[in-house]
Motif scaffolding. Structure first.
Motif, mmCIF file in Angstrom:
data_model
loop_
_atom_site.group_PDB
_atom_site.id
_atom_site.type_symbol
_atom_site.label_atom_id
_atom_site.label_comp_id
_atom_site.label_asym_id
_atom_site.label_seq_id
_atom_site.Cartn_x
_atom_site.Cartn_y
_atom_site.Cartn_z
ATOM 1 N N GLY A 750 0.815 -1.206 0.000
ATOM 2 C CA GLY A 750 0.000 0.000 0.000
ATOM 3 C C GLY A 750 0.846 1.251 0.000
ATOM 4 O O GLY A 750 0.569 2.213 -0.717
ATOM 5 N N ASP A 751 1.901 1.244 0.803
ATOM 6 C CA ASP A 751 2.815 2.380 0.845
ATOM 7 C C ASP A 751 3.526 2.564 -0.492
ATOM 8 O O ASP A 751 3.730 3.686 -0.953
ATOM 9 N N LEU A 752 3.879 1.451 -1.129
ATOM 10 C CA LEU A 752 4.578 1.511 -2.417
ATOM 11 C C LEU A 752 3.696 2.178 -3.477
ATOM 12 O O LEU A 752 4.139 3.060 -4.208
ATOM 13 N N ILE A 753 2.421 1.780 -3.532
ATOM 14 C CA ILE A 753 1.529 2.317 -4.567
ATOM 15 C C ILE A 753 1.150 3.760 -4.264
ATOM 16 O O ILE A 753 0.935 4.563 -5.171
ATOM 17 N N ALA A 754 1.055 4.109 -2.984
ATOM 18 C CA ALA A 754 0.685 5.477 -2.615
ATOM 19 C C ALA A 754 1.847 6.447 -2.732
ATOM 20 O O ALA A 754 1.661 7.652 -2.561
ATOM 21 N N SER A 755 3.036 5.944 -3.026
ATOM 22 C CA SER A 755 4.218 6.792 -3.100
ATOM 23 C C SER A 755 4.055 7.868 -4.153
ATOM 24 O O SER A 755 3.440 7.688 -5.195
ATOM 25 N N ILE A 756 4.625 9.025 -3.871
ATOM 26 C CA ILE A 756 4.566 10.152 -4.812
ATOM 27 C C ILE A 756 5.295 9.828 -6.108
ATOM 28 O O ILE A 756 5.016 10.390 -7.163
ATOM 29 N N GLU A 757 6.237 8.874 -6.064
ATOM 30 C CA GLU A 757 7.009 8.539 -7.258
ATOM 31 C C GLU A 757 6.136 8.005 -8.380
ATOM 32 O O GLU A 757 6.479 8.103 -9.545
ATOM 33 N N TYR A 758 4.983 7.408 -8.015
ATOM 34 C CA TYR A 758 4.107 6.870 -9.051
ATOM 35 C C TYR A 758 3.291 8.000 -9.664
ATOM 36 O O TYR A 758 2.557 8.708 -8.974
ATOM 37 N N SER A 759 3.422 8.178 -10.954
ATOM 38 C CA SER A 759 2.732 9.273 -11.638
ATOM 39 C C SER A 759 1.304 8.921 -12.016
ATOM 40 O O SER A 759 0.520 9.782 -12.376
ATOM 41 N N GLY A 760 0.948 7.642 -11.948
ATOM 42 C CA GLY A 760 -0.407 7.241 -12.329
ATOM 43 C C GLY A 760 -1.440 7.709 -11.333
ATOM 44 O O GLY A 760 -1.130 8.097 -10.210
ATOM 45 N N LYS A 761 -2.705 7.665 -11.765
ATOM 46 C CA LYS A 761 -3.810 8.099 -10.921
ATOM 47 C C LYS A 761 -4.591 6.923 -10.374
ATOM 48 O O LYS A 761 -5.766 7.025 -10.072
ATOM 49 N N CYS A 762 -3.951 5.804 -10.243
ATOM 50 C CA CYS A 762 -4.619 4.608 -9.741
ATOM 51 C C CYS A 762 -4.861 4.743 -8.248
ATOM 52 O O CYS A 762 -3.938 4.959 -7.462
ATOM 53 N N SER A 763 -6.134 4.634 -7.843
ATOM 54 C CA SER A 763 -6.481 4.692 -6.431
ATOM 55 C C SER A 763 -6.217 3.340 -5.785
ATOM 56 O O SER A 763 -6.098 2.321 -6.462
ATOM 57 N N VAL A 764 -6.122 3.342 -4.459
ATOM 58 C CA VAL A 764 -5.725 2.146 -3.723
ATOM 59 C C VAL A 764 -6.672 1.947 -2.544
ATOM 60 O O VAL A 764 -7.061 2.909 -1.873
ATOM 61 N N LEU A 765 -7.012 0.689 -2.282
ATOM 62 C CA LEU A 765 -7.740 0.319 -1.070
ATOM 63 C C LEU A 765 -6.885 -0.704 -0.327
ATOM 64 O O LEU A 765 -6.642 -1.803 -0.827
ATOM 65 N N VAL A 766 -6.414 -0.318 0.860
ATOM 66 C CA VAL A 766 -5.595 -1.200 1.691
ATOM 67 C C VAL A 766 -6.505 -1.832 2.739
ATOM 68 O O VAL A 766 -7.146 -1.120 3.515
ATOM 69 N N VAL A 767 -6.559 -3.162 2.757
ATOM 70 C CA VAL A 767 -7.513 -3.875 3.606
ATOM 71 C C VAL A 767 -6.780 -4.634 4.711
ATOM 72 O O VAL A 767 -5.770 -5.305 4.454
ATOM 73 N N GLN A 768 -7.306 -4.493 5.912
ATOM 74 C CA GLN A 768 -6.835 -5.290 7.044
ATOM 75 C C GLN A 768 -8.009 -6.086 7.585
ATOM 76 O O GLN A 768 -9.029 -5.512 7.954
ATOM 77 N N GLN A 769 -7.877 -7.400 7.636
ATOM 78 C CA GLN A 769 -8.957 -8.214 8.180
ATOM 79 C C GLN A 769 -9.061 -8.022 9.687
ATOM 80 O O GLN A 769 -8.104 -7.625 10.348
ATOM 81 N N GLN A 770 -10.250 -8.261 10.217
ATOM 82 C CA GLN A 770 -10.494 -8.141 11.650
ATOM 83 C C GLN A 770 -9.376 -8.825 12.442
ATOM 84 O O GLN A 770 -9.034 -9.977 12.191
ATOM 85 N N GLN A 771 -8.797 -8.064 13.380
ATOM 86 C CA GLN A 771 -7.700 -8.584 14.184
ATOM 87 C C GLN A 771 -8.241 -9.409 15.347
ATOM 88 O O GLN A 771 -9.140 -8.981 16.064
ATOM 89 N N THR A 772 -7.728 -10.577 15.538
ATOM 90 C CA THR A 772 -8.129 -11.430 16.662
ATOM 91 C C THR A 772 -7.145 -11.235 17.793
ATOM 92 O O THR A 772 -5.932 -11.273 17.597
ATOM 93 N N LYS A 773 -7.688 -10.981 18.984
ATOM 94 C CA LYS A 773 -6.844 -10.701 20.159
ATOM 95 C C LYS A 773 -6.420 -11.987 20.848
ATOM 96 O O LYS A 773 -7.172 -12.930 20.925
#
Length: 773
Positions: A750-773
């Motif tokens: 997610g950090d890689l795709i959101a980097s300013i270095e990428y000139s494309g306009k591709c949006s990103v959805l970073v998903v974290q599954q429910q954390q079990t304690k």
């Protein structure tokens, strides 16, 4: 006139105010000139005193805040460290003379009056008729019960009537549960918008009203005894005039000021100036009636409508100066007056200080039990009951102010005042520690069932909590929901939460707009959010249901509103906007660090799965405008990637969406997955391979740079990429990338795709599954 009645006073004229500096003293000493001391002048001594106070206060708070102790504790402790009880009389008077303490106390009294005024400004009057029975009973019992017990004990004590009266006059400081002190404590403990915090604030409002009534009648009674019934009646008449002026003249005037302020514009500075002048005038009433020196500013503050535009403007202009400069001087000056105590006198109940100790300890115990019983009766959890009782037993600025005023009026002697100040300090240390030990606000977020997309029941409504900060988030979230393919067979239930920073008020607000309450937010952005999502609901009638909420709270505790709503709605997914926004050319538009911290806290505490939406432009176009909406899932393996793929498979059911699953496999044996994870990955990928409407590609990668090259080749051809967060997962596919990660909350990909270095306009959805304690 006899010499016994004569008093000699020595005055130095002209008064020594501004010195010629410390360097002058050093040079004069070296040349054996006339002795000159720069601390003989009042201004440098005042400056030195303030500097010493702030150094001690901030140093002690740097350590004490880690224990959960409020700033008030550090301020009062600084005063104690500078008092005669600790430094000794000679050293203490060398550093802070009696005149210096009086000057600090005078400046501090103005700061305390400002603090009380702002506390009145922050109070939400609409809370009073809406308090729960639990809060009502807690507020009443925590004041009434200790007062009754104190009176009963005094009646049974074998002491003279004058001593009984003096002790009874002190009892407001023991009985009081002040809203300003409780509000400040809950804010520093970050419990303001927790369930316990809401009950505590509601109870404190009721207790505060009863305390004010008790203080007024106690003061009038004291005046009737010592100054005569006529003066007492005149002062009572003055209080009634003050109340009538505030609520029948000033309150309508404040509402008129708001009506004169254009929507979305700041209040005109002339109105702010007039209100501050009114406050200063209310403080000057002290010259006519010093028994009510804080009542008048409080009433003036209560006449100001809380929140924007007027209440917020006053708080923003005054709060920093008051809390960081004037108020610490008052609290510290109160602590400096503490003298050495004789323990034998404290334990001897026949002395005045011993009687006060008995009354104070009894009231403290009764007050704690009185706050505890209504909570038990309303079936609160046991730990929460004790935590609420600790909150209601807390002592703060208002209580130390009551004792300081009584000390200045000679109602209290030095030893009694010292004991009461130490009692306040003990309460300010013990109660916050107990609250922090007993109450964990994140405990209620624990979900006892699986609440994620993978385990959602087939054809049941997918419950989603979508968070909105600014108007730009609205279209991005709506179009993401539109891409998720809501249908009548697989509906989506969206709970939209508009998050607004708390300004100019003490109590957080949570509004359920669908209930059509009268207290809807006046913020135009809230109206736009409601209208936009209702239009989205209308365009997808039967497939989408929308509930809209507005939460006004402090940024550092907004995660409570989000998690509580997700828990109550049995949500499977929380959608959070990314803290950074970009212009069309790829340059950064805004970067809100508070939103970033909020996202990290939600990821840590959420009772369900979480998705961080990074909007880079393409997701903001309606999918109806294009024949295909190109989506890709980068699948490496693990629970988060499986959750991301499950959400993407839902999108692929829409004929307008084109889904590609890129499985980047690691060389055999070079990942940290458990065997069960590998089995689950195989099962979900097998289903993808057999789906004719999903494009599946598989490629073995040996390291992170190769993964980065593959993603870089894809971004310009896609509208949306969905990835798993994969926190704390080490694998060959991401080796070497974590060291360059800027935003850990997005995970490596997610950090890689959101980097300013990428000139494309591709949006990103970073998903974290429910954390079990």
């Amino acid at each position: 006139m006899s010499s016994q009645n004569q008093t000699s006073t020595c005055l130095v004229l002209p008064p020594k105010v501004q010195s010629r500096g410390l360097w002058k003293q050093l040079s004069s000493t070296s040349s054996h000139q006339h002795q000159y001391h720069w601390l003989d002048y009042s201004l440098p001594r005042l400056e030195l005193s303030i500097a010493v106070i702030f150094v001690i206060t901030q140093t002690s708070h740097f350590f004490l805040k880690r224990l959960g102790l409020p700033l008030f504790t550090s301020q009062l402790l600084a005063g104690l460290l500078l008092s005669q009880a600790v430094l000794g009389k000679d050293v203490a008077e060398e550093l802070l003379t009696e005149e210096g303490v009086q000057v600090l106390g005078s400046l501090g009294s103005l700061g305390c009056a400002f603090f009380i005024f702002l506390a009145g400004v922050k109070i939400d009057h609409s809370m009073i008729p809406r308090v729960s029975k639990r809060a009502l009973y807690t507020g009443i019992s925590s004041v009434a019960a200790p007062l009754v017990f104190a009176a009963l004990i005094l009646m049974r004590l074998d002491i003279d009537d004058n001593t009984k009266k003096r002790i009874l006059f002190v009892s407001p400081g023991h009985v009081a549960t002040s809203f300003p002190a409780i509000s400040s404590l809950l804010s520093e403990l970050r419990l303001t918008n927790s369930e316990l915090g809401r009950v505590g604030l509601s109870s404190a409002i009721i207790s505060d009203l009863l305390t004010i009534v008790f203080v007024i009648f106690s003061t009038i009674w004291r005046m009737a005894i010592y100054e005569g019934a006529k003066n007492a009646a005149l002062n009572m008449f003055g209080v009634l005039v003050l109340l009538a002026t505030g609520f029948f003249i000033l309150r309508p005037a404040m509402k008129w000021i708001i009506r004169q302020t254009p929507e979305g514009k700041p209040v005109h500075p002339i109105f702010i100036t007039v209100i501050i002048l009114l406050f200063l005038l209310s403080v000057s009433i002290n010259k006519w009636n010093n028994q009510f020196m804080f009542l008048a500013p409080y009433l003036i503050g209560l006449t100001v409508p809380h929140g924007p535009p007027l209440g917020s403007a006053l708080v923003e202009k005054l709060e920093s100066m008051v809390n960081n400069l004037l108020l610490p001087l008052f609290v510290t000056a109160s602590g400096v007056r503490v003298t050495t105590l004789d323990i034998k006198k404290v334990t001897d109940f026949s002395t005045l200080i011993g009687t006060n100790a008995l009354i104070a300890s009894t009231i403290a115990l009764v007050k704690f039990v009185a706050a505890l019983l209504p909570a038990f009766y309303s079936q609160m959890p046991t730990n929460d009951c004790f935590a609420l009782a600790c909150i209601m037993s807390y002592k703060g600025v208002v209580e130390i102010a009551i004792f300081t005023i009584l000390f200045d009026q000679k109602v209290l002697g030095g030893e009694v005042y010292s004991f009461l100040a130490l009692l306040v300090l003990c309460a300010a240390i013990i109660m916050p520690l107990l609250v922090k030990l007993l109450y964990d606000p994140s405990r209620k977020y624990a979900a006892y069932s699986k609440r994620n997309i993978m385990d959602s029941k087939p054809h049941a409504a997918l419950q989603i909590v979508a968070c909105i900060h600014v108007p730009n988030n609205v279209n991005a979230v709506i179009n993401l929901l539109d891409v998720s393919c809501p249908t009548k067979d697989d509906p989506v239930a969206v709970n939209v939460l508009h998050l607004i920073k708390l300004r100019g008020q003490a109590t957080p607000i949570f509004i359920a707009h669908q209930k059509k309450r009268r207290d809807l937010s006046t913020c135009p952005y809230s109206e736009n959010v409601i209208v936009s999502f209702r239009k989205f609901e209308g365009n997808n009638w039967g497939a989408v249901s929308v509930n809209t909420f507005t939460a006004v709270s402090l940024p550092n505790i907004m995660q409570d509103d989000i998690c509580i709503l997700a828990l109550e709605k049995l949500a499977s997914l929380i959608i959070l906007p990314f803290h950074r926004r970009w212009y069309a050319d790829g340059s950064v538009e805004s970067d809100d660090e508070e939103i970033r911290i909020l996202n990290s806290k939600v990821l840590e505490k959420a009772p369900c799965s979480v998705g961080i939406l990074i909007d880079r432009g393409n997701i903001n176009r309606q999918i109806q405008e294009y024949p295909l909406y190109k989506i890709a899932v980068i699948f490496l393996g693990g629970a988060d990637d499986r959750e991301a793929l499950t959400f993407a498979k839902r999108m692929a059911q829409d004929s307008r969406a084109c889904l590609t699953v890129a499985h980047l496999a690691s060389p055999e044996g070079k990942d940290s997955f458990q065997e069960w994870d590998r089995v689950l990955d195989t099962v979900i990928l097998r289903d993808v391979k057999t789906n004719g409407y999903i494009n599946y590609t598989e490629r073995e990668v040996i390291d992170g740079p190769e993964t980065a090259m593959i993603i870089r080749s894809m971004v310009n051809d896609l509208d949306l990429i969905i990835v798993g967060r994969r926190e704390n997962f080490d694998s060959a596919q991401t080796s070497g990338l974590k060291e360059w990660s800027e935003f850990p909350e997005l995970g490596v990909l997610g950090d890689l795709i959101a980097s300013i270095e990428y000139s494309g306009k591709c949006s990103v959805l970073v998903v974290q599954q429910q954390q079990t304690k």
